[in-house]
Design a protein around this motif. Structure first.
Motif, PDB file in Angstrom:
ATOM      1  N   SER A 158      36.321  47.134  30.788  1.00 27.50           N
ATOM      2  CA  SER A 158      34.953  47.187  30.268  1.00 27.50           C
ATOM      3  C   SER A 158      34.832  48.106  29.059  1.00 27.50           C
ATOM      4  O   SER A 158      33.825  48.060  28.345  1.00 27.50           O
ATOM      5  CB  SER A 158      33.998  47.680  31.361  1.00 27.50           C
ATOM      6  N   GLY A 159      35.829  48.951  28.851  1.00 31.04           N
ATOM      7  CA  GLY A 159      35.775  49.894  27.747  1.00 31.04           C
ATOM      8  C   GLY A 159      35.174  51.237  28.113  1.00 31.04           C
ATOM      9  O   GLY A 159      35.068  52.125  27.265  1.00 31.04           O
ATOM     10  N   ALA A 160      34.777  51.430  29.372  1.00 35.46           N
ATOM     11  CA  ALA A 160      34.217  52.718  29.795  1.00 35.46           C
ATOM     12  C   ALA A 160      35.262  53.818  29.708  1.00 35.46           C
ATOM     13  O   ALA A 160      34.938  54.991  29.484  1.00 35.46           O
ATOM     14  CB  ALA A 160      33.665  52.613  31.214  1.00 35.46           C
ATOM     15  N   ILE A 161      36.533  53.444  29.922  1.00 35.93           N
ATOM     16  CA  ILE A 161      37.660  54.362  29.774  1.00 35.93           C
ATOM     17  C   ILE A 161      38.611  53.760  28.753  1.00 35.93           C
ATOM     18  O   ILE A 161      38.900  52.560  28.787  1.00 35.93           O
ATOM     19  CB  ILE A 161      38.360  54.605  31.126  1.00 35.93           C
ATOM     20  N   GLU A 162      39.088  54.590  27.835  1.00 37.66           N
ATOM     21  CA  GLU A 162      39.866  54.103  26.705  1.00 37.66           C
ATOM     22  C   GLU A 162      41.332  53.840  27.036  1.00 37.66           C
ATOM     23  O   GLU A 162      41.917  52.873  26.562  1.00 37.66           O
ATOM     24  CB  GLU A 162      39.789  55.116  25.557  1.00 37.66           C
ATOM     25  N   PHE A 163      41.929  54.707  27.834  1.00 40.15           N
ATOM     26  CA  PHE A 163      43.358  54.542  28.133  1.00 40.15           C
ATOM     27  C   PHE A 163      43.706  55.288  29.413  1.00 40.15           C
ATOM     28  O   PHE A 163      42.978  56.191  29.854  1.00 40.15           O
ATOM     29  CB  PHE A 163      44.239  55.056  26.983  1.00 40.15           C
ATOM     30  N   ALA A 164      44.817  54.887  30.000  1.00 48.01           N
ATOM     31  CA  ALA A 164      45.368  55.582  31.169  1.00 48.01           C
ATOM     32  C   ALA A 164      46.871  55.737  30.976  1.00 48.01           C
ATOM     33  O   ALA A 164      47.535  54.832  30.463  1.00 48.01           O
ATOM     34  CB  ALA A 164      45.069  54.813  32.451  1.00 48.01           C
ATOM     35  N   VAL A 165      47.386  56.875  31.380  1.00 45.05           N
ATOM     36  CA  VAL A 165      48.822  57.133  31.361  1.00 45.05           C
ATOM     37  C   VAL A 165      49.342  56.866  32.774  1.00 45.05           C
ATOM     38  O   VAL A 165      49.005  57.585  33.716  1.00 45.05           O
ATOM     39  CB  VAL A 165      49.129  58.586  30.944  1.00 45.05           C
ATOM     40  N   ASP A 166      50.127  55.828  32.914  1.00 48.01           N
ATOM     41  CA  ASP A 166      50.574  55.370  34.238  1.00 48.01           C
ATOM     42  C   ASP A 166      51.976  55.895  34.528  1.00 48.01           C
ATOM     43  O   ASP A 166      52.907  55.684  33.758  1.00 48.01           O
ATOM     44  CB  ASP A 166      50.567  53.837  34.271  1.00 48.01           C
ATOM     45  N   GLN A 167      52.131  56.573  35.676  1.00 54.23           N
ATOM     46  CA  GLN A 167      53.444  57.063  36.077  1.00 54.23           C
ATOM     47  C   GLN A 167      54.027  56.266  37.244  1.00 54.23           C
ATOM     48  O   GLN A 167      55.038  56.657  37.816  1.00 54.23           O
ATOM     49  CB  GLN A 167      53.384  58.540  36.443  1.00 54.23           C
ATOM     50  N   GLN A 168      53.388  55.157  37.601  1.00 49.32           N
ATOM     51  CA  GLN A 168      53.890  54.238  38.622  1.00 49.32           C
ATOM     52  C   GLN A 168      54.195  54.946  39.955  1.00 49.32           C
ATOM     53  O   GLN A 168      55.341  55.042  40.377  1.00 49.32           O
ATOM     54  CB  GLN A 168      55.119  53.500  38.100  1.00 49.32           C
ATOM     55  N   PRO A 169      53.153  55.441  40.613  1.00 47.38           N
ATOM     56  CA  PRO A 169      53.347  56.180  41.860  1.00 47.38           C
ATOM     57  C   PRO A 169      53.996  55.367  42.973  1.00 47.38           C
ATOM     58  O   PRO A 169      54.682  55.931  43.834  1.00 47.38           O
ATOM     59  CB  PRO A 169      51.930  56.609  42.243  1.00 47.38           C
ATOM     60  N   TYR A 170      53.779  54.045  42.970  1.00 49.97           N
ATOM     61  CA  TYR A 170      54.436  53.208  43.978  1.00 49.97           C
ATOM     62  C   TYR A 170      55.949  53.392  43.907  1.00 49.97           C
ATOM     63  O   TYR A 170      56.619  53.519  44.934  1.00 49.97           O
ATOM     64  CB  TYR A 170      54.057  51.744  43.734  1.00 49.97           C
ATOM     65  N   LEU A 171      56.472  53.433  42.678  1.00 47.30           N
ATOM     66  CA  LEU A 171      57.907  53.631  42.498  1.00 47.30           C
ATOM     67  C   LEU A 171      58.363  54.983  43.025  1.00 47.30           C
ATOM     68  O   LEU A 171      59.456  55.106  43.579  1.00 47.30           O
ATOM     69  CB  LEU A 171      58.266  53.534  41.016  1.00 47.30           C
TER      70      LEU A 171
END
Length: 329
Positions: free
Chosen positions: A267-280
Motif C-alpha cells: 500500500s505504500g504505508a511502509i517504504e522498505f523492509a530489511v529481511d533476514q529470513q528468520p525461518y532460515l
C-alpha cells in the motif's frame, strides 16, 4: 521468568517432570530412544532446546519457530522452546536446558555478557551450542559451533542507504530493546551510510502503547523528522499509527517481515523492509545440530552463515505475500 520450555507449542515444560518421563520411556519396552532408532529414518531421537531473548507478541520469533519446527519434524527432533528478554533470566533458561541434558542448544546472544558463564557450562557438559540472530561477533568466542543470521552492521548500512533513497534527511532509529547489541549495530550501520541526521530513540518494546507514545511525542516535538527506521515489523505498524495521528509526513522503513507488513509495503504505508529470513535461522540451526550429531558435520567453516539482508519494497513484496500469509516469511 516465563515457563521453561514449550514442546512445539505454548505449553510449558517442567524440567524435573520431563526428566522423569524420559527415564520411564527409556525403560519401557514399547518406547524410548531405542525403539525410535528402529522405526525412524532420520536417526536417533534428539532433544534440542532453543532459548531466545524474545519478548511476548513479537511475530518475528513465530517465524523462527516455524522454521525450527519444520526441521525438527524432518530430523526426528523434539524441539523445546523458551524465551525471556532479560539476559539473566535467559541464562537461567539455558541452565535449565543443560540440567535437562538436551542434545543441543540454540541460543540468541542479544546480551552476550549475560550468557558467557552459562555457555561455558554448556561446553563443559559437552552440549553443542549454535547461535542465531544476535551476537554474531561474540558467537565463536562464547563457544558456539556456528551462527545463523545476518551481519547486523551490513544490514544497517543497507537500511541507511534506503533511508536516503526515500528522501529522508532527519530520521529516528527506534531501538525497542536497550542493551541489545544487534539492534544497536543496525542503527550504527545505518548512520554510516545515511547522509542525514539519524537519532536513536529507545522505547520499551514489550509495551506497544509506550512505543507509540514515544514515537508520537518525538514527531510532535520535531516537525523536521521525515524518516523513521524501526527494527522489527510490529514496531513499524505502530510507527504508521504515530505518523497518521500527528499528521507527519515521515516515511517509514523497517527490519523484518510479517503478513501485515507485506500489506503495508504494497500500500505504500511502509517504504522498505530489511529481511533476514528468520525461518532460515530456525531451520538451519536445528539442522546444523542434527548434522553434527549424526554425521559430524559443522556448517560455516567457523564463519557466520548469513541469512540476509535482503531489501523488500513495494516492487517485490507481492512475490513474498503467499509465504508471509502462511507465516514463513
Amino acid at each position: 521468568m516465563r515457563g521453561v520450555f514449550a514442546r512445539g507449542s505454548s505449553k510449558s515444560l517442567a524440567v524435573l517432570a520431563a526428566a522423569g518421563m524420559l527415564a520411564l520411556s527409556a525403560c519401557s519396552g514399547s518406547g524410548g530412544k531405542e525403539s525410535e532408532e528402529d522405526t525412524q529414518g532420520a536417526g536417533p531421537r534428539l532433544e534440542i532446546a532453543m532459548v531466545t531473548h524474545s519478548a511476548p507478541g513479537d511475530t518475528f520469533w513465530d517465524i523462527v519457530q516455524k522454521g525450527a519446527k519444520a526441521a525438527a519434524a524432518k530430523d526426528n527432533v523434539e524441539f523445546l522452546y523458551s524465551a525471556d528478554p532479560d539476559g539473566g533470566k535467559q541464562a537461567q533458561l539455558v541452565q535449565a536446558a543443560i540440567d535437562q541434558e538436551v542434545d543441543g542448544i540454540i541460543v540468541t546472544l542479544a546480551k552476550p555478557d549475560a550468557m558467557k558463564d552459562v555457555l561455558a557450562r554448556a561446553t563443559a557438559a559437552k552440549i553443542p551450542v549454535v547461535s542465531i540472530n544476535s551476537g554474531q561477533r561474540e558467537s565463536a568466542e562464547l563457544g558456539a559451533i556456528a551462527h545463523f543470521g545476518q551481519d547486523e552492521s551490513i544490514a544497517g548500512e543497507a537500511a541507511g542507504t534506503e533511508l536516503g533513497e526515500i528522501g529522508a534527511t532527519k530520521a529516528l532509529c527506534v531501538i525497542h530493546e536497550q542493551g541489545n547489541v544487534g539492534l544497536e549495530a543496525r542503527c550504527d550501520g545505518a548512520r554510516k551510510t545515511f547522509d542525514g541526521d539519524l537519532e536513536n530513540l529507545f522505547v520499551q518494546g514489550s509495551n506497544m502503547p509506550d512505543v507509540k507514545s514515544s514515537v508520537t511525542a518525538k514527531l510532535q516535538a520535531d516537525k523536521n523528522i521525515d524518516g523513521i527506521l524501526t527494527l522489527g515489523a510490529p514496531f513499524a505498524a505502530t510507527a504508521v499509527d504515530s505518523v497518521k495521528e500527528t499528521g507527519s509526513e515521515a516515511k517509514i522503513g523497517t527490519f523484518d517481515l510479517n503478513k501485515d507488513l507485506i500489506a503495508s509495503l504494497k500500500s505504500g504505508a511502509i517504504e522498505f523492509a530489511v529481511d533476514q529470513q528468520p525461518y532460515l535461522q530456525g531451520y538451519e540451526a536445528v539442522d546444523a545440530l542434527w548434522l553434527l550429531k549424526n554425521n559430524g558435520n559443522v556448517l560455516g567453516g567457523g564463519r557466520p552463515v548469513l541469512t540476509g539482508p535482503a531489501i523488500v519494497t513495494k516492487d517485490n513484496a507481492a512475490g513474498l505475500e503467499e509465504f508471509a500469509n502462511r507465516g514463513t516469511r
